[in-house]
Design a protein around this motif. Structure first.
Motif, short mmCIF file in Angstrom:
data_model
loop_
_atom_site.label_atom_id
_atom_site.label_comp_id
_atom_site.label_asym_id
_atom_site.label_seq_id
_atom_site.Cartn_x
_atom_site.Cartn_y
_atom_site.Cartn_z
N ASN A 7 1.63 -4.74 0.92
CA ASN A 7 0.91 -3.54 0.45
C ASN A 7 1.17 -2.41 1.43
N ARG A 8 1.08 -1.20 0.94
CA ARG A 8 1.22 -0.05 1.83
C ARG A 8 0.00 0.05 2.73
N MET A 9 0.20 0.49 3.97
CA MET A 9 -0.92 0.72 4.87
C MET A 9 -1.88 1.70 4.22
N GLY A 10 -3.17 1.40 4.27
CA GLY A 10 -4.17 2.26 3.65
C GLY A 10 -4.46 1.92 2.19
N GLU A 32 -5.61 -8.87 -7.92
CA GLU A 32 -4.16 -8.69 -7.80
C GLU A 32 -3.56 -9.54 -6.69
N ALA A 33 -4.42 -10.22 -5.94
CA ALA A 33 -3.95 -10.89 -4.72
C ALA A 33 -2.95 -12.01 -5.03
N GLU A 34 -3.15 -12.71 -6.16
CA GLU A 34 -2.22 -13.81 -6.48
C GLU A 34 -0.77 -13.32 -6.55
N ASP A 35 -0.60 -12.08 -7.03
CA ASP A 35 0.76 -11.54 -7.15
C ASP A 35 1.41 -11.27 -5.80
N HIS A 36 0.62 -11.28 -4.75
CA HIS A 36 1.16 -11.04 -3.40
C HIS A 36 1.47 -12.33 -2.67
N ILE A 37 1.20 -13.49 -3.30
CA ILE A 37 1.37 -14.77 -2.60
C ILE A 37 2.72 -15.40 -2.93
N PHE A 38 3.42 -15.83 -1.90
CA PHE A 38 4.69 -16.53 -2.08
C PHE A 38 4.43 -18.02 -2.30
N MET A 81 -9.62 -13.88 0.83
CA MET A 81 -9.20 -13.58 2.21
C MET A 81 -8.28 -12.36 2.24
N ILE A 82 -7.34 -12.30 1.29
CA ILE A 82 -6.39 -11.18 1.25
C ILE A 82 -7.12 -9.87 0.93
N ALA A 83 -8.06 -9.92 -0.03
CA ALA A 83 -8.82 -8.71 -0.37
C ALA A 83 -9.63 -8.23 0.83
N HIS A 84 -10.23 -9.18 1.55
CA HIS A 84 -11.02 -8.79 2.73
C HIS A 84 -10.12 -8.24 3.84
N HIS A 85 -9.02 -8.93 4.10
CA HIS A 85 -8.12 -8.56 5.19
C HIS A 85 -7.58 -7.14 5.02
N SER A 86 -7.32 -6.78 3.76
CA SER A 86 -6.70 -5.47 3.50
C SER A 86 -7.72 -4.40 3.13
N PRO A 114 -1.99 -3.42 6.50
CA PRO A 114 -0.84 -3.82 5.69
C PRO A 114 -0.49 -5.30 5.88
N MET A 115 -0.37 -6.01 4.75
CA MET A 115 0.17 -7.37 4.75
C MET A 115 1.68 -7.23 4.58
N LYS A 116 2.44 -8.04 5.30
CA LYS A 116 3.91 -7.95 5.19
C LYS A 116 4.48 -9.26 4.70
N THR A 117 5.66 -9.19 4.13
CA THR A 117 6.34 -10.39 3.65
C THR A 117 6.51 -11.37 4.81
N GLY A 118 6.07 -12.61 4.60
CA GLY A 118 6.18 -13.62 5.65
C GLY A 118 4.91 -13.81 6.46
N ASP A 119 3.96 -12.91 6.32
CA ASP A 119 2.69 -13.10 7.04
C ASP A 119 2.05 -14.42 6.62
#
Lengths: 431, 431
Positions: free
Chosen positions: B223-226, B233-239, B342-347, B352-357
């Protein structure tokens, strides 16, 4: 230190010939980020300098590594080790000196000079390092004490471990940004009334956005996992230093931090200055750290007397109306633990430090309240107004406020400094 | 799900056709780490498969990105997004199915098959991701409760924030290692007698090295910072997911963690399993999380009922003498917070969450003491012996002990699992 032939280098610039800090620039003619050094109001584009056919004669340590200045971060250069940084800085100082023995390379080479020596205002500055891991320590003694008094009173201000080890925690690397990047006020969970039961937080924009005035240290040479770095060898692992503003949301922090430490209150942004001052450039400004009367463990004992730097630090706030007030002036010497001690402690259990890793000193405050490195201290825990120019007041930061940190040391004409570390608070994202 | 034509795929393998986990291998003929998937006792080398002239016809989503399987980590593939992961996995399942419609590509293509389908024991497995930032949460409710009871009693076992937000802290990315990497017992500062005054620590090898049984979640799409990621939408960010052993030194932790959280007690090593199970492969195994009776904030509300996975987890200890005991069996459903939460809270504040985090669930324990995910719980805070096979006992880990974590779900013949996450404790570095 002699003077430079570069024009417009004032006696007050932090980028004197005695400094030569490294950064990452892009230009209108070369938009790919690459390496430069700062000198007065100019930058010397090292990617352009590397095109000179005498380049590897001048910089023999870079033979076979000519592309190191074409990289988009300083990591590859940092990884070459402190000896190379020293040689390269020395040669650049030689080339830029008024008494240069090689005037034909740059000073009298108009074609190269036009391309390589650029006004700083014409270039864009980027994040200088790719930061793998960011660790924030808590070595600013007066800050730790003042905050401890607020929360636990003067008898228990410092936790029992404070004088035995450099307390620190893992920060967030992905939200480290270069000076000038706007800082979005974070939304977060906040407990408005900590005394009400049951405790019921709300979600909204932080009302207590704060700065933290810090010095950042960047790792050059990694250690292997399982192989600690000894305190006496730690200097050889250091690339250089930056100013660091570790933005903090105090209300989010107060609710979230038990029992595992700060999290969303810190990970929305940390700003670093664009220019990395090499470790060698700060050597002349060493001084004693704050005395620690505790008998510390052997692995933390440094035989040297002068383990920290006396860098004059100052913080300005500019309101949305454009009024600027200097709210803090202090020195980076106000640390109880040095960076070599932090590195020795951090790696004691075998943790690998990697090239580009950032270590923050923790908030630096002096003993006088006007030397406070955070609004938390300046406003006595948010209880008193801080008077600003223009009849304005603050306890924490408002939208539109701009914080500028500066740091430099040395005599006029030979100043070594970081330039500015700036961030402006933007309105929170609507929920 | 049909069966596969690949030989030696037992009904109990965690790498059935229903799984197709991704990893990084090197081979004797190609020592540069690159991408493969696991199937039974074999791996399918995708870098080799990508040399087939029908490759982009089979994998149209990879047109122009054919090199993604030659990369030394899965980050480039992960960054392509969940839709691409799904398509690629489906096509691989099609190619490996007993009913494949394209037998000429691999099944009946002996030359390619010989080069691409390799025995797992003939390849070396590497760290699958380059992890930019590692965050460890504390979402395992029974673990948090049991540890809380030890330190604060049953009335105050959980901190007031625990049911309002997924508590987490920033971990250390540089010390994440792949399964099989030896784990050096850390040296650290330890307070042997916490009651003596003044408090006087010693420095030495940790006496309380522990495991932590966790599930790890890997970010695909940043996600973009900010810009926070919404829970929906968090599932779409999970590898995908890995098993995670977050090794911990309890005695170092106890002395260092006030007030900023765990540091050297955690940063000496964290082990992850080599195979990343894609998010889609775990979809059939969704179930309800532990009920949270607190009225949670809107940004954490998930409209779905089944937000966690029911993965059977087990932990073995093998002593230096070679005796193996299964010391814990539990399920990954024992979480009060899901990874999307966790992802919603973290961001939420803009981080910004990055690929590979990597996000860790926190230690997973079930309600029964035999379901404990740490020695701290199994030994009741180090006060009781854990009985092992062969008349041996433990409270924490000894040098030479090996911990193996396994996790899988699904019926025989269609099992989806991670394989093993292994680490052996080595003697501390002499001080």
């Amino acid at each position: 230190m002699s003077s430079t032939w570069v024009p417009d280098v004032s006696s007050e610039t932090p980028f004197s010939l005695a400094n030569i800090p490294f950064g990452i620039i892009s230009t209108s003619s070369d938009p790919a980020p690459h390496v430069a050094v700062a000198i007065g109001l100019h930058v010397l584009d090292l990617k352009v300098l590397a095109t000179h056919d005498k380049f590897t004669e001048l910089f023999p340590a870079l033979l076979g590594k000519e592309n190191v200045f074409s990289e988009p971060t300083l990591n590859a250069f940092a990884a070459l080790g402190r000896g190379v940084h020293r040689d390269v800085r020395n040669t650049i100082q030689q080339l830029l000196s008024a008494e240069t023995t090689r005037p034909e390379i740059l000073r009298d080479n108009e074609e190269l000079r036009q391309k390589a020596l650029l006004p700083q205002r014409s270039v864009k500055l980027h994040l200088p390092m790719s930061v793998g891991d960011y660790t924030d320590f808590y070595a600013g003694y007066h800050h730790a004490y003042a905050v401890g008094v607020m929360f636990r009173g003067p008898q228990n201000a410092l936790q029992p471990n404070y004088t035995h080890l450099p307390v620190g925690y893992h920060g967030r690397a992905s939200s480290i940004v270069v000076s000038g990047t706007p800082i979005r006020r974070p939304n977060g969970q906040i407990l408005l009334d900590p005394t009400a039961e049951p405790k019921q937080p709300i979600t909204g924009p932080s009302r207590r956005v704060d700065m933290e005035l810090e010095l950042g240290c960047i790792i050059a040479t990694p250690n292997r996992m399982g192989s600690p770095i000894k305190v006496a060898e730690a200097e050889d692992h250091i690339f250089g230093y930056v100013l660091l503003n570790d933005w903090s949301a105090r209300d989010i922090q107060m609710w979230e931090y038990v029992p595992l430490g700060p999290f969303n209150s810190k990970n929305f942004a940390s700003t670093i200055s664009p220019w990395v001052v090499l470790a060698d450039a700060l050597e002349p400004f060493r001084t004693k750290a704050i005395e620690n009367k505790t008998a510390i463990q052997d692995y933390l004992k440094d035989v040297r007397e002068d383990t920290v730097f006396d860098i004059e630090l100052e913080v300005d706030i500019r309101t949305p109306e454009g009024d600027t007030t200097t709210i803090s002036r202090t020195s980076s010497k106000n640390l109880m633990w040095s960076f070599p001690q932090m590195i020795a402690h951090h790696s004691l259990g075998g943790c690998p430090m990697k090239t580009g890793d950032l270590l923050g000193s923790g908030t630096i405050s002096g003993p006088d309240p006007r030397e406070s490195g955070s609004f938390l201290e300046l406003s006595k825990g948010g209880k008193e107004d801080i008077m600003l120019y223009g009849m304005d007041v603050r306890r924490f930061l408002k939208d539109g406020d701009t914080i500028t940190i500066r740091g430099s040391c040395g005599k006029a004409g030979q100043r070594v400094g970081f330039g500015e570390c700036i961030g402006r608070i933007e309105t929170a994202v609507p929920l």
